[in-house]
Design an enzyme around this catalytic site. Structure first.
Site, PDB file in Angstrom:
ATOM      1  N   ASP A 147      -4.522  17.903   0.627  1.00 15.47           N
ATOM      2  CA  ASP A 147      -4.966  19.282   0.844  1.00 15.47           C
ATOM      3  C   ASP A 147      -5.921  19.650  -0.299  1.00 15.47           C
ATOM      4  O   ASP A 147      -6.096  18.871  -1.240  1.00 15.47           O
ATOM      5  CB  ASP A 147      -3.713  20.174   0.826  1.00 15.47           C
ATOM      6  N   GLU A 202     -11.578  20.326  -1.195  1.00 19.87           N
ATOM      7  CA  GLU A 202     -12.984  20.756  -1.050  1.00 19.87           C
ATOM      8  C   GLU A 202     -13.791  20.524  -2.324  1.00 19.87           C
ATOM      9  O   GLU A 202     -14.980  20.223  -2.194  1.00 19.87           O
ATOM     10  CB  GLU A 202     -13.039  22.231  -0.641  1.00 19.87           C
ATOM     11  N   ASP A 236      -6.418  26.803   7.090  1.00 21.23           N
ATOM     12  CA  ASP A 236      -5.451  27.909   7.056  1.00 21.23           C
ATOM     13  C   ASP A 236      -5.824  29.006   8.038  1.00 21.23           C
ATOM     14  O   ASP A 236      -6.446  29.997   7.689  1.00 21.23           O
ATOM     15  CB  ASP A 236      -5.352  28.446   5.631  1.00 21.23           C
TER      16      ASP A 236
END
Ligand code: NAG
Ligand code: NAG
Ligand code: NAG
Length: 978
Positions: A541, A544, A617
């Site tokens: 997760d 980015e 999300d």
């Protein structure tokens, strides 16, 4: 995942607003200097007097050369405003007709990043064979011919056009917006002098008239008056230093005659991308590609989200073409329709060389193959990973995990994977279990694995800056951390507090990272994940990367990576490299490698080679449910087929109706996972009240029964690159009425047509049937007839129903015995459902292998085709023949890259042997006109055997029960009416 909002909730117990995104935290085009410059250039072009705007870029004609291997040419490009600056441009033709255009500054003051393509591409593309491209170098243009296609490079102004049958399909710089800002010295503002350059008369005159007092910059008509944010810019409290100065690229790409464009994920937007400029614009900001962790993002926006794939399809009923722009820096894309049937796009990127691939199509299949040859096909994932995943932030202890598993079993709901979010780890130091709550992690994982299940734990890329944390300590000692612009190790804030980030661009990080996952002592591995198991897989997760105190919740653009490249150059690739290394770590973990499973949030072109992604999300709202499907469709056409949205929505507390509808959608996501934020109420499916609970149980079982269909589809996408979820335009490229439809889709080549319900209280819905063909309701067998030119049919959708139709002509292999996990289904019998088309024929495939090793690459697999055909007239004399044939023997299979897949195959391979007793327990035939008189089984060794059947006159369903056939064997069944 972002910080908990429980503190806020304590203060205000009112419902959360439906959208809580902090828009002001994220840039719009106007907040990014290079995007402003690019859009302003387009505006100046638009405002110029008709015919006055001309690209200042020209090809120096005497410098055009055919490359020695003849598949390409090189040329020198100059900008007439800066006569001293030159760009080398190269146009190459690949053997499948893809045209690659590269441009870089010649002897620039600095170097542009040129490695984006080398990360994205799976291999060096194969060039068109020698002498097969014929180039004609002329006085005004160079023309290349290959396989009926024509590519023309026009010199003055510079323009590249790809033609098909004399028709312009793709045009680069047709609007004159191409601009590659050259590197320059920073000049003190006082003695700012620009090179002399001629400007088109009209444009210069206009400026003089508008602003007579200001001295006119010679380049102003093109570049504008100001050096807007060339050397530094500030967004909110962050200042981005730009040591290399401006180097952005603006480029217009037109698709004449193509009304629809698709792709460039990831955006919460319709599949057919609405315009962002011009009179019909729906959005007002360009689509942005800059991987970001956007808290509670909107359900309709061009805002950047977690992943970026700079691939766009342009489609019309005549052809599909595409462009893949191999750029990793921040990119904005405007879409407009200068004419109703044409699309103009304008791409603006902050840094890097120009490296674009023009995909000639002309069919959607061709585009998928062309893109897959460039960036690779999606992985064939382990079978269990395409079953149901149960996740939550967080299952808080090993006891909690065991209880959740038990509740699934007690409620007879299947599940394959239980997930652990960040709270398993001690102070968010990944790899280290919280001893208090997870005292027995290995035993816990093995308990879950006892019925063939797996676990997934999160490992994020930020490392807690704590010298007692071996992962951090080792990374620091190895000097493999991302650096700040001042060359110190970068520090930012994330889950563990003050954190550092491993630089996955540094090859020294690779072996080290792989070592962290090893289960046994290995040479060169210092610290390893002691309390782990080969049944534990990984979720990457926040890659980015997400940095809570960074600009736009990510890293500073002037951070420095391996090789001295700035973060701005490589940002969008970052997450892919991380997932790659984790997947490799899982591969390296076992002596006989098993297929890894890694879920990544961030992705780039090529990420499909490393595992699954999800859409990030999302919120528990109907709007998010609907856009989640659109996003998964867009991911799928951009190669990232193994994708899905969090079922239930990450934020919020969906009611039973919404949650049920969400499961109906999730059952048809390639990646099917329920997940929820820490502040939400528990919502595991067994907690639902009736009738929802039983409905969702049936849905979970539906997914499991369809696993053979899904696995066959996954196998196909891993070979061809065709998407798993196929939108209408992919299935029916000539049916223009379906080009904008993104609420329904087909599952692979199976013939299943699905339309999830994504609105509250819907009791019926329309489904678009693009062809004159019969479709059967998957659940009731009721038929719906399409029509030539397409037809809308209406289906009832009470809460337990949503349109799942079988296209006439399809054969579906399913497994109908409810089990606790997919692994337990290995020896289960098959039901084969035959849905005859209007002419009385059908076919379908089944692919099987052991589901988790690589032995299929050695031919250990079963790949069969079922065929059915009514011979003679059905009503009078006649028969229906149903055959099972060994496709792996019958069809020399080739992947898009030309490798043969069944070379090593033999029908008696070890895997086929391991399921040799698996039976076909039922054959269902839909679409017969009347009850047969006899049903026979033929095989090679016996006389025909008569089989028993049942006829359901109401739904014209023939069921052959226990046909005493094996799934791995060849057989023929004959149904007779006389
Ligand atoms: C994946 O990792 C391997 C080495 O572990 C490397 O050779 C390859 O280039 C990587 N690919 C990507 C896209 O990161
Ligand atoms: C043929 O059918 C017989 C009788 O059901 C069965 O025992 C045998 O295994 C079958 N052989 C093949 C090759 O299908
Ligand atoms: C069976 O169904 C057909 C039409 O679907 C009808 O014409 C026929 O009368 C039915 N036969 C019986 C025995 O119900």
């Amino acid at each position: 995942m972002r910080p908990s909002v429980s503190a806020l909730l304590l203060l205000a117990t009112l419902a959360l607003p439906s959208s809580a995104v902090k828009n002001e935290d994220f840039r719009k085009c106007k907040d990014s200097a290079f995007c402003r410059r690019g859009r302003a250039l387009a505006q100046r072009a638009k405002d110029a007097a008709p015919g006055a705007w001309k690209s200042p870029y020209t090809v120096i004609d005497e410098a055009v050369r055919v490359l020695p291997h003849t598949s390409g040419i090189t040329a020198v490009l100059k900008n007439e405003l800066y006569p001293g600056i030159k760009f080398r441009i190269e146009v190459r033709v690949h053997d499948d007709g893809v045209v690659r255009v590269r441009a870089d500054e010649v002897k620039g003051l600095k170097k542009r990043y040129d490695e984006a393509a080398s990360w994205a591409l799976i291999r060096e593309p194969v060039l068109a064979p020698q002498y097969e491209v014929t180039w004609v170098i002329g006085a005004w243009e160079t023309t290349g011919h290959y396989k009926g296609r024509e590519i023309r490079v026009f010199y003055k102004p510079f323009r590249i056009v790809l033609f098909q049958d004399g028709r312009e399909d793709i045009v680069l710089n047709g609007e004159g917006l191409f601009n590659m800002e050259h590197f320059r010295e920073k000049t003190p503002p006082a003695d700012k002098t620009e090179e002399e350059a001629p400007a088109p008369e009209e444009a210069a005159d206009q400026k003089v008239i508008e602003e007579p007092k200001k001295p006119v910059k010679a380049t102003a008509w093109f570049e504008g008056e100001e050096e807007d944010g060339y050397w530094e810019e500030t967004f909110k409290s962050w200042t981005d230093s730009k040591p290399k100065g401006p180097e952005s690229i603006s480029m217009d790409v037109a698709f004449p005659g193509h009304q629809h464009v698709y792709g460039i994920p990831q955006h919460a937007a319709p599949l057919s991308l609405p315009a962002t400029t011009g009179p019909d614009s729906f959005f007002d900001d360009p689509y942005r590609l800059w991987n970001l962790d956007v808290f509670e993002h909107e359900a309709s926006s061009t805002m950047s989200l977690y992943g970026s794939i700079p691939l766009m399809h342009a489609h019309s009923d005549k052809s599909t073409v595409g462009i893949f722009n191999a750029v990793a820096s921040e990119t904005w894309i405007d879409v407009s329709h200068p004419k109703p049937d044409s699309t103009l796009t304008h791409w603006i990127s902050e840094s890097g060389i120009l490296d674009v691939f023009l995909l000639p199509g002309p069919t959607p299949e061709d585009i998928f193959a062309q893109y897959a040859r460039l960036t690779g096909t999606p992985v064939l994932p382990p079978l269990w990973s395409i079953a149901y995943h149960q996740c939550r932030w967080n299952y808080i202890s090993s006891q909690d995990v065991r209880e959740v598993q038990k509740a699934f079993d007690d409620n007879e709901m299947p599940v394959d994977v239980l997930w652990l979010d960040i709270e398993y780890s001690e102070e968010h130091k990944y790899f280290m279990w919280k001893d208090k709550t997870f005292p027995d992690p290995v035993e816990m994982i093995e308990d879950v694995a006892a019925v063939g299940r797996k676990m997934v734990a999160i490992v994020d890329p930020h490392l807690k800056r704590d010298h007692t944390y071996p992962a951090y300590k080792e990374a620091m000692d190895l000097d493999i951390l991302v650096k700040s612009s001042n060359n110190n190790n970068y520090e930012g804030w994330c889950w563990p507090g003050s954190s550092a980030w491993v630089d996955f661009f540094n090859p020294a990080a690779w072996t080290w990272w792989q070592g962290l996952f090893s289960l046994k002592d290995k040479e060169g591995v210092k610290w390893r994940w002691e309390k782990s198991s080969k049944n534990l897989f990984i979720w990457n997760d926040m890659n980015e990367p997400s940095v809570f105190n960074g600009p736009e919740i990510t890293m500073q653009k002037d951070n420095v990576h391996y090789g001295g490249w700035e973060h701005r150059d490589v940002h969008n690739i970052n997450g892919m490299l991380y997932a790659n290394q984790t997947a490799r770590a899982l591969l390296a973990r076992e002596e006989i490698p098993k297929r890894p499973f890694v879920l990544s949030r961030s992705f780039f072109a090529g990420s499909q080679r490393h595992g699954a992604i999800w859409t990030g999300d999302n919120m528990g709202t109907w709007e998010h449910m609907a856009v989640g499907l659109q996003m998964a469709l867009a991911d799928g056409i951009a190669g990232m087929t193994f994708s899905g949205a969090d079922v239930g929505g990450f934020f919020g507390n969906p009611g039973s109706e919404m949650l049920t509808r969400w499961y109906q959608l999730g059952v048809f996501f390639p990646f099917f996972r329920a997940h929820a934020h820490i502040d939400t109420k528990r919502r595991e499916p067994y907690l639902l009240e009736e009738p929802y609970k039983s409905i969702v149980r049936d849905l979970l079982r539906l997914r499991y029964s369809l696993l053979p269909v899904w696995y066959t589809a996954f196998r196909e996408t891993s070979v061809t690159g065709m998407p798993l979820l196929r939108p209408q335009y992919v299935m029916f490229p000539k049916d223009y009425k379906g080009f904008a439809i993104d609420g329904q889709f087909y599952v692979g080549s199976s013939g299943l047509l699905v339309k999830p319900i994504t609105q509250e209280g819907v009791t019926e819905t329309d489904v678009w049937l693009a062809e004159d063909e019969v479709y059967y309701d998957y659940f009731t067998y009721k038929t719906y007839q399409g029509a030539k030119g397409g037809k809308s049919v209406t289906l009832p959708t009470p809460i337990e129903k949503f349109p799942v139709l079988i296209r006439g002509g399809s054969i579906l292999p399913t497994r109908q015995r409810p089990r606790r996990s997919s692994t337990l289904m290995k020896q289960d019998p098959f039901t084969i459902t035959i849905a005859l088309d209007s002419s009385g024929t059908a076919s379908g495939q089944l692919y099987l292998d052991d589901g988790d090793s690589f032995s299929h690459e050695k031919g250990e697999l079963v790949w069969r085709e079922f065929q059915a055909a009514v011979l003679g007239k059905r009503k009078k004399k006649g028969s229906l023949q149903i055959m099972s044939i060994d496709l792996a023997s019958a069809k020399p299979d080739q992947a898009v890259d030309g490798t043969s897949l069944s070379e090593l195959y033999t029908p008696a391979n070890a895997f086929a042997q391991s399921i040799k007793d698996v039976k076909v327990e039922k054959i269902k035939v839909l679409g017969l006109l009347k009850e047969p008189k006899e049903v026979y089984l033929h095989n090679n060794t016996h006389d025909p055997i008569q089989l028993a059947w049942e006829w359901d006159n109401a739904s014209s369903l023939l069921t052959v029960k226990n046909p005493s056939t094996k799934i791995v064997e060849d057989w023929t069944i004959t149904v007779k009416w006389v």
